[in-house]
Design a protein around this motif. Structure first.
Motif, PDB file in Angstrom:
ATOM      1  N   GLU A  78      -5.251   8.357  -7.543  1.00  0.00           N
ATOM      2  CA  GLU A  78      -5.190   7.289  -6.583  1.00  0.00           C
ATOM      3  C   GLU A  78      -3.970   7.482  -5.789  1.00  0.00           C
ATOM      4  O   GLU A  78      -4.043   6.875  -4.770  1.00  0.00           O
ATOM      5  CB  GLU A  78      -5.079   6.098  -7.296  1.00  0.00           C
ATOM      6  CG  GLU A  78      -4.047   5.968  -8.228  1.00  0.00           C
ATOM      7  CD  GLU A  78      -3.770   4.399  -8.951  1.00  0.00           C
ATOM      8  OE1 GLU A  78      -3.358   3.673  -8.204  1.00  0.00           O
ATOM      9  OE2 GLU A  78      -4.013   4.212 -10.156  1.00  0.00           O
ATOM     10  N   PHE A  79      -2.934   8.356  -6.336  1.00  0.00           N
ATOM     11  CA  PHE A  79      -1.723   8.423  -5.537  1.00  0.00           C
ATOM     12  C   PHE A  79      -1.851   9.530  -4.269  1.00  0.00           C
ATOM     13  O   PHE A  79      -0.867   9.609  -3.455  1.00  0.00           O
ATOM     14  CB  PHE A  79      -0.627   8.941  -6.264  1.00  0.00           C
ATOM     15  CG  PHE A  79      -0.341   7.761  -7.521  1.00  0.00           C
ATOM     16  CD1 PHE A  79       0.333   6.743  -7.191  1.00  0.00           C
ATOM     17  CD2 PHE A  79      -0.943   7.912  -8.653  1.00  0.00           C
ATOM     18  CE1 PHE A  79       0.677   5.862  -8.031  1.00  0.00           C
ATOM     19  CE2 PHE A  79      -0.835   6.883  -9.753  1.00  0.00           C
ATOM     20  CZ  PHE A  79       0.105   5.729  -9.256  1.00  0.00           C
ATOM     21  N   ARG A  94      -2.467  -1.884 -19.346  1.00  0.00           N
ATOM     22  CA  ARG A  94      -1.998  -3.017 -18.525  1.00  0.00           C
ATOM     23  C   ARG A  94      -1.597  -2.631 -17.384  1.00  0.00           C
ATOM     24  O   ARG A  94      -1.741  -3.470 -16.402  1.00  0.00           O
ATOM     25  CB  ARG A  94      -0.701  -3.552 -19.331  1.00  0.00           C
ATOM     26  CG  ARG A  94      -0.987  -4.547 -20.568  1.00  0.00           C
ATOM     27  CD  ARG A  94       0.101  -5.122 -21.071  1.00  0.00           C
ATOM     28  NE  ARG A  94       1.358  -4.444 -21.379  1.00  0.00           N
ATOM     29  CZ  ARG A  94       1.707  -3.673 -22.649  1.00  0.00           C
ATOM     30  NH1 ARG A  94       0.932  -4.076 -23.659  1.00  0.00           N
ATOM     31  NH2 ARG A  94       2.559  -3.089 -22.761  1.00  0.00           N
ATOM     32  N   ILE A  95      -0.966  -1.312 -17.249  1.00  0.00           N
ATOM     33  CA  ILE A  95      -0.780  -0.986 -15.731  1.00  0.00           C
ATOM     34  C   ILE A  95      -1.860  -0.480 -15.077  1.00  0.00           C
ATOM     35  O   ILE A  95      -1.960  -0.538 -13.761  1.00  0.00           O
ATOM     36  CB  ILE A  95       0.291   0.448 -16.136  1.00  0.00           C
ATOM     37  CG1 ILE A  95       1.527  -0.103 -16.746  1.00  0.00           C
ATOM     38  CG2 ILE A  95       0.592   0.979 -14.566  1.00  0.00           C
ATOM     39  CD1 ILE A  95       2.429   1.131 -17.242  1.00  0.00           C
ATOM     40  N   GLY A  96      -2.721  -0.128 -15.652  1.00  0.00           N
ATOM     41  CA  GLY A  96      -4.219   0.338 -15.007  1.00  0.00           C
ATOM     42  C   GLY A  96      -4.282   1.672 -14.373  1.00  0.00           C
ATOM     43  O   GLY A  96      -5.100   1.646 -13.424  1.00  0.00           O
ATOM     44  N   ILE A  97      -3.996   2.455 -15.221  1.00  0.00           N
ATOM     45  CA  ILE A  97      -4.152   3.878 -14.899  1.00  0.00           C
ATOM     46  C   ILE A  97      -5.096   4.652 -15.627  1.00  0.00           C
ATOM     47  O   ILE A  97      -4.834   4.218 -16.916  1.00  0.00           O
ATOM     48  CB  ILE A  97      -2.608   4.685 -14.844  1.00  0.00           C
ATOM     49  CG1 ILE A  97      -1.578   3.949 -13.783  1.00  0.00           C
ATOM     50  CG2 ILE A  97      -2.675   5.926 -14.528  1.00  0.00           C
ATOM     51  CD1 ILE A  97      -0.313   4.538 -13.594  1.00  0.00           C
ATOM     52  N   LYS A 134       4.795   1.046  -6.699  1.00  0.00           N
ATOM     53  CA  LYS A 134       5.920   0.567  -5.758  1.00  0.00           C
ATOM     54  C   LYS A 134       6.804   1.503  -5.398  1.00  0.00           C
ATOM     55  O   LYS A 134       7.419   1.736  -4.478  1.00  0.00           O
ATOM     56  CB  LYS A 134       6.362  -0.803  -6.321  1.00  0.00           C
ATOM     57  CG  LYS A 134       5.492  -2.256  -6.333  1.00  0.00           C
ATOM     58  CD  LYS A 134       6.491  -3.405  -6.564  1.00  0.00           C
ATOM     59  CE  LYS A 134       5.532  -4.545  -6.856  1.00  0.00           C
ATOM     60  NZ  LYS A 134       6.084  -5.581  -7.397  1.00  0.00           N
ATOM     61  N   LYS A 135       7.312   2.258  -6.616  1.00  0.00           N
ATOM     62  CA  LYS A 135       8.305   3.264  -6.371  1.00  0.00           C
ATOM     63  C   LYS A 135       7.922   4.838  -5.784  1.00  0.00           C
ATOM     64  O   LYS A 135       8.638   5.246  -5.369  1.00  0.00           O
ATOM     65  CB  LYS A 135       8.894   3.344  -8.015  1.00  0.00           C
ATOM     66  CG  LYS A 135       9.707   2.131  -8.487  1.00  0.00           C
ATOM     67  CD  LYS A 135      10.302   2.337  -9.783  1.00  0.00           C
ATOM     68  CE  LYS A 135      10.773   0.943 -10.273  1.00  0.00           C
ATOM     69  NZ  LYS A 135      11.259   1.246 -11.618  1.00  0.00           N
ATOM     70  N   MET A 136       6.796   5.084  -6.218  1.00  0.00           N
ATOM     71  CA  MET A 136       6.242   6.438  -5.898  1.00  0.00           C
ATOM     72  C   MET A 136       6.157   6.616  -4.195  1.00  0.00           C
ATOM     73  O   MET A 136       5.370   5.756  -3.721  1.00  0.00           O
ATOM     74  CB  MET A 136       5.053   6.692  -6.380  1.00  0.00           C
ATOM     75  CG  MET A 136       5.235   7.153  -7.841  1.00  0.00           C
ATOM     76  SD  MET A 136       6.017   8.598  -8.034  1.00  0.00           S
ATOM     77  CE  MET A 136       4.996   9.832  -7.396  1.00  0.00           C
ATOM     78  N   PRO A 137       6.870   7.411  -3.797  1.00  0.00           N
ATOM     79  CA  PRO A 137       6.732   7.431  -2.212  1.00  0.00           C
ATOM     80  C   PRO A 137       5.372   8.188  -1.745  1.00  0.00           C
ATOM     81  O   PRO A 137       4.725   8.976  -2.680  1.00  0.00           O
ATOM     82  CB  PRO A 137       7.932   8.604  -1.699  1.00  0.00           C
ATOM     83  CG  PRO A 137       8.282   9.343  -3.118  1.00  0.00           C
ATOM     84  CD  PRO A 137       8.034   8.357  -4.398  1.00  0.00           C
TER      85      PRO A 137
END
Length: 388
Positions: A324-325, A304-307, A383-386
């Motif tokens: 992706e990060f 659902r999160i798509g990772i 959204k939360k990961m810098p």
């Protein structure tokens, strides 16, 4: 002052246990170090309460209490398809960690080589080096984590003393097929090599996959040292009860190494754990169903999160692809994940010999509500990961 030993010159502290400390620091849901947050079977706990009032507070027999070895021999004889002698073919150890170390020190001589599949549980390389041997790493190829038989034979051509086989595998969740195991067996026989197995996840396997005990293969009993523990099967990781099963001529040496390493495993805990060893097959079916439910719950949430992630065939670990990060360091990613998202993971690079930085490892040996909490936190990971 004299110099310290150079055996540990290339070691760091355990990255897995470091991530537990970081998770605790930030109040993160700890999906790094693989231990449950649910209770062991009630029957085992009830017996433990009784044992505290009985006379099991002194040393047991060094290589394991008689009734523990007999119960273990009965269970594993049924599973491994041969009659295991509780007096001549079993040593009870302080967890499978000691079992692996005792096995390694029993079969290797300084200067020997040992084959280790990569990715691997972090202790294997350390055990090899502490034994004075040299690891030869053979890659398991994602996403199925199969091996190239020619590459494996090239490693065998270096005449290793042993190969370490973790099946089902930590961290990738691979269950080796019968065909793959037979390739390893044929090479072990051809090049006269021992096989040291870590089968601690033997009862956590997902259909249609099946666990095959390496020692049960034709002509492999005499050259296999089977290591395992009760930690994962009965959710008692803190009890540190492991064991080695092997032919008598190997066990005689393992007994000596074990005696000088730890003297013996905890007597009261052995007595209580006998109850679990005598469970019927229905318990192991229940355990498989329990972990299948947890795996599916966690996989659905990640989808659902798509990772992108692996789909484990056994054990209780998932590797997430964090490409992706854009982080150059998966260790930094895991530290930030604990701090900003509130979920603890292990950097995948700690499991690979190859320069691999795209994976992190989660485990799901947790209550369903714990997994749902982790998934809720991960839902906003982008959204939360810098940025690094």
């Amino acid at each position: 002052m004299p110099k310290l030993s150079n055996r540990t010159a290339t070691f760091t502290d355990s990255v897995i246990r470091r991530m537990t400390r970081i998770s605790n620091k930030y109040g993160a849901v700890n999906l790094s170090q693989g231990f449950p947050d649910f209770e062991p079977p009630r029957e085992i706990l009830d017996r433990l309460a009784e044992v505290t009032r009985e006379d099991f507070h002194q040393y047991s027999i060094t290589w394991g209490a008689q009734n523990f070895r007999e119960a273990l021999a009965e269970k594993q004889s049924r599973l491994m398809g041969r009659n295991i002698d509780p007096n001549g073919e079993i040593v009870v150890t302080c967890g499978s960690t000691e079992a692996m170390m005792a096995a390694m020190m029993s079969v290797t001589t300084p200067g020997d080589k040992v084959i280790v599949f990569s990715p691997f549980y972090e202790n294997y390389g350390a055990d090899t080096i502490l034994s004075g041997a040299e690891p030869i790493y053979v890659p398991l190829i994602p996403p199925e984590f199969s091996f190239d038989a020619d590459v494996l034979e090239a490693a065998f051509k270096q005449h290793p003393k042993a190969l370490i086989l973790c099946n089902p595998s930590n961290p990738c969740g691979k269950v080796f097929t019968l065909e793959e195991l037979q390739i390893i067996a044929d090479l072990a026989k051809k090049y006269d090599t021992f096989v040291i197995t870590d089968e601690v996840y033997e009862h956590i396997v997902y259909a249609p996959h099946k666990h095959v005990y390496f020692a049960s293969l034709p002509d492999m009993w005499e050259r296999t040292i089977s290591c395992s523990s009760l930690s994962k099967t009965y959710s008692i990781t803190g009890w540190r009860l492991g064991y080695v099963i092997a032919p008598p001529h190997i066990i005689d040496t393992v007994k000596k190494v074990h005696d000088f390493l730890t003297v013996g495993a905890a007597a009261p805990l052995q007595e209580a754990a006998v109850t679990g060893l005598r469970f019927g097959d229905d318990y192991y079916r229940w355990l498989q169903d329990k972990y299948t439910e947890k795996r599916d719950l966690f996989l659905r949430g990640l989808d659902r999160i798509g990772i992108q992630h692996t789909v484990p065939q056994g054990a209780y670990y998932i590797l997430l692809d964090i490409s992706e990060f854009g982080y150059k360091s998966d260790l930094v990613f895991c530290e930030k994940l604990a701090e900003y998202v509130g979920v603890g993971a292990v950097p995948g690079s700690s499991f690979f010999k190859e320069p691999e930085n795209r994976y992190i490892r989660f485990h799901y040996a947790k209550k369903n509500e714990t997994l749902e909490n982790a998934l809720e936190r991960l839902n906003d990971i982008r959204k939360k990961m810098p940025k690094e």
